[in-house]
Design a protein around this motif. Structure first.
Motif, PDB file in Angstrom:
ATOM      1  N   ILE A 271      39.681  44.874  34.225  1.00  0.00           N
ATOM      2  CA  ILE A 271      40.918  44.104  34.350  1.00  0.00           C
ATOM      3  C   ILE A 271      41.038  43.681  35.812  1.00  0.00           C
ATOM      4  CG2 ILE A 271      43.445  44.235  34.243  1.00  0.00           C
ATOM      5  CD1 ILE A 271      41.536  46.409  31.923  1.00  0.00           C
ATOM      6  N   THR A 272      41.042  42.377  36.043  1.00  0.00           N
ATOM      7  CA  THR A 272      41.034  41.881  37.415  1.00  0.00           C
ATOM      8  C   THR A 272      41.927  40.657  37.523  1.00  0.00           C
ATOM      9  OG1 THR A 272      39.565  41.293  39.264  1.00  0.00           O
ATOM     10  CG2 THR A 272      38.962  40.452  37.096  1.00  0.00           C
ATOM     11  N   SER A 273      42.069  40.105  38.763  1.00  0.00           N
ATOM     12  CA  SER A 273      43.026  39.004  38.907  1.00  0.00           C
ATOM     13  C   SER A 273      42.797  38.086  40.102  1.00  0.00           C
ATOM     14  CB  SER A 273      44.452  39.561  39.049  1.00  0.00           C
ATOM     15  OG  SER A 273      44.579  40.229  40.290  1.00  0.00           O
ATOM     16  N   GLY A 274      42.151  38.563  41.125  1.00  0.00           N
ATOM     17  CA  GLY A 274      42.133  37.775  42.357  1.00  0.00           C
ATOM     18  C   GLY A 274      43.334  38.114  43.206  1.00  0.00           C
TER      19      GLY A 274
ATOM     20  N   ASP B 112      40.238  49.286  36.316  1.00  0.00           N
ATOM     21  CA  ASP B 112      41.302  48.590  37.042  1.00  0.00           C
ATOM     22  C   ASP B 112      40.738  48.138  38.384  1.00  0.00           C
ATOM     23  OD1 ASP B 112      43.738  47.629  37.902  1.00  0.00           O
ATOM     24  OD2 ASP B 112      44.543  49.591  38.423  1.00  0.00           O
ATOM     25  N   SER B 113      40.599  46.823  38.535  1.00  0.00           N
ATOM     26  CA  SER B 113      39.955  46.266  39.727  1.00  0.00           C
ATOM     27  C   SER B 113      40.952  46.134  40.875  1.00  0.00           C
ATOM     28  CB  SER B 113      39.405  44.882  39.361  1.00  0.00           C
ATOM     29  OG  SER B 113      39.124  44.112  40.503  1.00  0.00           O
ATOM     30  N   PRO B 114      40.481  46.256  42.119  1.00  0.00           N
ATOM     31  CA  PRO B 114      41.362  45.890  43.232  1.00  0.00           C
ATOM     32  C   PRO B 114      41.520  44.368  43.298  1.00  0.00           C
ATOM     33  CG  PRO B 114      39.189  46.499  44.051  1.00  0.00           C
ATOM     34  CD  PRO B 114      39.175  46.735  42.569  1.00  0.00           C
ATOM     35  N   ALA B 115      42.551  43.921  44.005  1.00  0.00           N
ATOM     36  CA  ALA B 115      42.720  42.490  44.235  1.00  0.00           C
ATOM     37  C   ALA B 115      41.592  41.989  45.137  1.00  0.00           C
ATOM     38  CB  ALA B 115      44.073  42.223  44.877  1.00  0.00           C
ATOM     39  N   GLY B 116      41.448  40.679  45.190  1.00  0.00           N
ATOM     40  CA  GLY B 116      40.464  40.112  46.106  1.00  0.00           C
ATOM     41  C   GLY B 116      39.150  39.796  45.413  1.00  0.00           C
ATOM     42  N   ILE B 117      38.219  39.250  46.205  1.00  0.00           N
ATOM     43  CA  ILE B 117      36.932  38.841  45.639  1.00  0.00           C
ATOM     44  C   ILE B 117      35.792  39.512  46.401  1.00  0.00           C
ATOM     45  CG2 ILE B 117      37.751  36.630  44.755  1.00  0.00           C
ATOM     46  CD1 ILE B 117      36.753  35.273  47.236  1.00  0.00           C
ATOM     47  N   GLU B 118      36.135  40.606  47.100  1.00  0.00           N
ATOM     48  CA  GLU B 118      35.148  41.259  47.950  1.00  0.00           C
ATOM     49  C   GLU B 118      34.451  42.399  47.213  1.00  0.00           C
ATOM     50  OE1 GLU B 118      35.316  40.302  51.579  1.00  0.00           O
ATOM     51  OE2 GLU B 118      36.346  38.648  50.612  1.00  0.00           O
ATOM     52  N   GLY B 119      33.977  43.358  48.006  1.00  0.00           N
ATOM     53  CA  GLY B 119      33.190  44.462  47.465  1.00  0.00           C
ATOM     54  C   GLY B 119      33.860  45.224  46.338  1.00  0.00           C
ATOM     55  N   GLY B 120      35.143  45.502  46.499  1.00  0.00           N
ATOM     56  CA  GLY B 120      35.852  46.277  45.483  1.00  0.00           C
ATOM     57  C   GLY B 120      35.867  45.590  44.136  1.00  0.00           C
ATOM     58  N   PHE B 121      36.032  44.282  44.165  1.00  0.00           N
ATOM     59  CA  PHE B 121      35.976  43.490  42.936  1.00  0.00           C
ATOM     60  C   PHE B 121      34.565  43.511  42.345  1.00  0.00           C
ATOM     61  CE2 PHE B 121      34.588  39.192  41.591  1.00  0.00           C
ATOM     62  CZ  PHE B 121      35.207  39.135  40.361  1.00  0.00           C
ATOM     63  N   ARG B 122      33.571  43.366  43.219  1.00  0.00           N
ATOM     64  CA  ARG B 122      32.169  43.402  42.768  1.00  0.00           C
ATOM     65  C   ARG B 122      31.855  44.743  42.097  1.00  0.00           C
ATOM     66  NH1 ARG B 122      30.167  38.330  43.053  1.00  0.00           N
ATOM     67  NH2 ARG B 122      31.170  37.284  44.806  1.00  0.00           N
ATOM     68  N   ASN B 123      32.335  45.834  42.720  1.00  0.00           N
ATOM     69  CA  ASN B 123      32.144  47.155  42.118  1.00  0.00           C
ATOM     70  C   ASN B 123      32.799  47.228  40.748  1.00  0.00           C
ATOM     71  OD1 ASN B 123      30.746  48.223  44.276  1.00  0.00           O
ATOM     72  ND2 ASN B 123      32.574  49.070  45.257  1.00  0.00           N
ATOM     73  N   ALA B 124      34.021  46.697  40.671  1.00  0.00           N
ATOM     74  CA  ALA B 124      34.801  46.847  39.443  1.00  0.00           C
ATOM     75  C   ALA B 124      34.164  46.116  38.264  1.00  0.00           C
ATOM     76  CB  ALA B 124      36.234  46.361  39.670  1.00  0.00           C
ATOM     77  N   ILE B 125      33.519  44.984  38.532  1.00  0.00           N
ATOM     78  CA  ILE B 125      32.924  44.257  37.400  1.00  0.00           C
ATOM     79  C   ILE B 125      31.469  44.655  37.140  1.00  0.00           C
ATOM     80  CG2 ILE B 125      34.449  42.230  37.625  1.00  0.00           C
ATOM     81  CD1 ILE B 125      31.972  40.704  38.751  1.00  0.00           C
ATOM     82  N   ALA B 126      30.891  45.425  38.052  1.00  0.00           N
ATOM     83  CA  ALA B 126      29.447  45.706  37.942  1.00  0.00           C
ATOM     84  C   ALA B 126      29.061  46.303  36.590  1.00  0.00           C
ATOM     85  CB  ALA B 126      29.002  46.626  39.086  1.00  0.00           C
ATOM     86  N   GLY B 127      29.847  47.258  36.118  1.00  0.00           N
ATOM     87  CA  GLY B 127      29.478  47.939  34.874  1.00  0.00           C
ATOM     88  C   GLY B 127      30.079  47.333  33.618  1.00  0.00           C
ATOM     89  N   ALA B 128      30.803  46.215  33.792  1.00  0.00           N
ATOM     90  CA  ALA B 128      31.596  45.681  32.675  1.00  0.00           C
ATOM     91  C   ALA B 128      30.763  44.903  31.663  1.00  0.00           C
ATOM     92  CB  ALA B 128      32.709  44.791  33.216  1.00  0.00           C
ATOM     93  N   ASN B 129      31.171  45.013  30.382  1.00  0.00           N
ATOM     94  CA  ASN B 129      30.665  44.092  29.360  1.00  0.00           C
ATOM     95  C   ASN B 129      31.585  42.905  29.206  1.00  0.00           C
ATOM     96  OD1 ASN B 129      30.669  47.086  27.741  1.00  0.00           O
ATOM     97  ND2 ASN B 129      28.711  46.113  28.207  1.00  0.00           N
ATOM     98  N   GLU B 130      32.869  43.133  29.527  1.00  0.00           N
ATOM     99  CA  GLU B 130      33.887  42.110  29.294  1.00  0.00           C
ATOM    100  C   GLU B 130      34.843  42.147  30.469  1.00  0.00           C
ATOM    101  OE1 GLU B 130      35.891  42.737  25.471  1.00  0.00           O
ATOM    102  OE2 GLU B 130      34.209  44.025  24.930  1.00  0.00           O
ATOM    103  N   VAL B 131      35.483  41.003  30.714  1.00  0.00           N
ATOM    104  CA  VAL B 131      36.457  40.942  31.802  1.00  0.00           C
ATOM    105  C   VAL B 131      37.744  40.297  31.287  1.00  0.00           C
ATOM    106  CG1 VAL B 131      36.961  39.977  34.079  1.00  0.00           C
ATOM    107  CG2 VAL B 131      34.657  40.812  33.576  1.00  0.00           C
ATOM    108  N   LEU B 132      38.858  40.926  31.622  1.00  0.00           N
ATOM    109  CA  LEU B 132      40.170  40.344  31.351  1.00  0.00           C
ATOM    110  C   LEU B 132      40.789  39.957  32.686  1.00  0.00           C
ATOM    111  CD1 LEU B 132      41.644  42.857  28.710  1.00  0.00           C
ATOM    112  CD2 LEU B 132      40.318  40.766  28.302  1.00  0.00           C
ATOM    113  N   ILE B 133      41.258  38.728  32.783  1.00  0.00           N
ATOM    114  CA  ILE B 133      41.875  38.264  34.018  1.00  0.00           C
ATOM    115  C   ILE B 133      43.382  38.193  33.808  1.00  0.00           C
ATOM    116  CG2 ILE B 133      42.073  36.332  35.634  1.00  0.00           C
ATOM    117  CD1 ILE B 133      39.141  35.705  35.064  1.00  0.00           C
ATOM    118  N   VAL B 134      44.108  38.882  34.694  1.00  0.00           N
ATOM    119  CA  VAL B 134      45.566  38.863  34.625  1.00  0.00           C
ATOM    120  C   VAL B 134      46.082  37.825  35.613  1.00  0.00           C
ATOM    121  CG1 VAL B 134      47.688  40.227  34.840  1.00  0.00           C
ATOM    122  CG2 VAL B 134      45.565  41.338  34.118  1.00  0.00           C
ATOM    123  N   THR B 135      47.010  36.993  35.161  1.00  0.00           N
ATOM    124  CA  THR B 135      47.664  36.081  36.090  1.00  0.00           C
ATOM    125  C   THR B 135      49.145  36.022  35.747  1.00  0.00           C
ATOM    126  OG1 THR B 135      47.580  33.878  37.118  1.00  0.00           O
ATOM    127  CG2 THR B 135      47.320  33.962  34.731  1.00  0.00           C
TER     128      THR B 135
END
Lengths: 87, 266
Positions: B7-10, B119-142
């Motif tokens: 779950i991520t958002s930017g 639960d991903s951190p905000a932003g598009i940096e390392g923390g986001f990259r870590n959060a999606i690394a293992g994912a099969n699916e992504v949900l974007i919250v806006t």
């Protein structure tokens, strides 16, 4: 017109404004065309157009990024001088 | 084998953590075995939203660095025996985790769960990259605001570039009264702009503030419109065919009346 709008307090709904601003911003975000590159493109385009269409007004060429229904567009408006050579 | 859903958002503050907590809880209420991972290293939050902050002994970085076994670090939910939290480290520097670590961690967890929510951190940096690394699916919250939608669009591009498949969209904090007056982007408009599939719309609802204050999760509250919206999102994530906008039946008569003039028919 904006004076009249203000007078009757009939400003455009902010959701519509938000949508239009977003569409513009996103096209630019997605295409990554910097203003300098856009100027370069215009200069080259006018040179090419001038070679084929003498009636073109190179200084008046406008190139804009647009959000289309199904795809985004790079739109060039090239005004032509009215000429009557054929008469 | 679990589906790993990030779950991520930017943009920050749009409701990623609330979404993760509610979606995880709603899935567990359906009988699924669920783990939620707080991948916001250094800014631990998912624990307080779920009311589990007093039970933390070990965290994600302890597991990755081998100081604790996964089983020791997973915190069991207060109410649901099949819901577990893996908390973020609070003090450690965020360089401690790499995308490879997250892939290894989620792979290790997959056999024991039906869903793993990250639960991903905000932003598009390392923390986001870590959060999606293992994912099969992504949900974007806006949220229906220009800044949040713009950032969501960036994230869509990054998720697609990372070959995580087409992300799906959750639109949070919709105020139907403002939408009907033409002063807030509607679900349809946000979906049209971002051109990704919506998986849910959550109304702006004060019960979220109240339940978060108490460390409870809104999906337990029968009277919470947002809670019901999250339950519906869980049903859609689980593959049920639930129509969108189920919450608008709560609109007042006047809203409906003005809605006729204020926007296009659905």
């Amino acid at each position: 017109m904006s004076f009249l709008n203000n007078l009757f307090n009939k400003r455009e709904r902010s959701a519509q404004v938000a949508k239009e601003r977003l569409l513009t911003v996103l096209v630019h975000d997605r295409v990554k065309l910097t203003p300098e590159k856009l100027e370069e493109l215009k200069a080259e385009l006018s040179a090419v157009v001038a070679r084929y269409v003498p009636e073109a007004e190179p200084a008046e060429i406008e190139v804009t990024l647009l959000r289309g229904e199904s795809s985004d567009m790079l739109k060039a408006d090239i005004p032509l001088r009215r000429s009557r050579h054929d008469e | 084998m679990a589906r790993v859903i990030t779950i991520t958002s930017g943009k920050g503050g749009v409701g990623k953590t609330t979404t993760t907590a509610n979606l995880g809880t709603a899935l567990a209420m359906r009988g699924a075995r669920v783990a939620v991972i707080d991948a916001d290293i250094g800014l631990r939050n998912l624990d307080v939203v779920m009311g589990l902050e007093n039970r933390i002994v070990y965290d994600l970085v302890d597991v990755i660095e081998g100081r604790a076994r996964l089983r020791q670090a997973l915190i069991k939910d207060k109410r649901l025996p099949e819901l577990f939290l893996l908390p973020a480290a609070q003090t450690r520097d965020k360089e401690a985790v790499t995308p490879e670590d997250m892939i290894a961690l989620t792979n290790q967890m997959r056999p024991d769960f039906d869903y793993i929510l990250v639960d991903s951190p905000a932003g598009i940096e390392g923390g986001f990259r870590n959060a999606i690394a293992g994912a099969n699916e992504v949900l974007i919250v806006t949220t229906p605001e220009v800044s949040a939608v713009r950032d969501a669009d960036r994230i869509v591009g990054l998720v697609e570039a990372a070959e995580k498949g087409p992300p799906r969209l959750i639109i949070n904090r919709i105020n139907s009264r403002l939408v009907n007056r033409g002063e807030m982007l509607s679900m349809e408009e946000v979906v049209e702009i971002l051109a990704i599939e919506p998986v849910g719309v959550v109304p702006d609802d004060e019960t979220i503030v109240i339940s978060t204050n108490r460390g409870e999760v809104a999906v337990f509250d029968q009277h919470s419109q947002a809670g019901r919206a999250f339950v519906n999102i869980a049903r859609r994530v689980a593959g049920e065919d639930v129509p969108l906008m189920a919450f608008t039946d709560q609109q007042g008569v006047l809203d409906r009346f003005f809605g006729l003039f204020g926007r296009k028919a659905r």
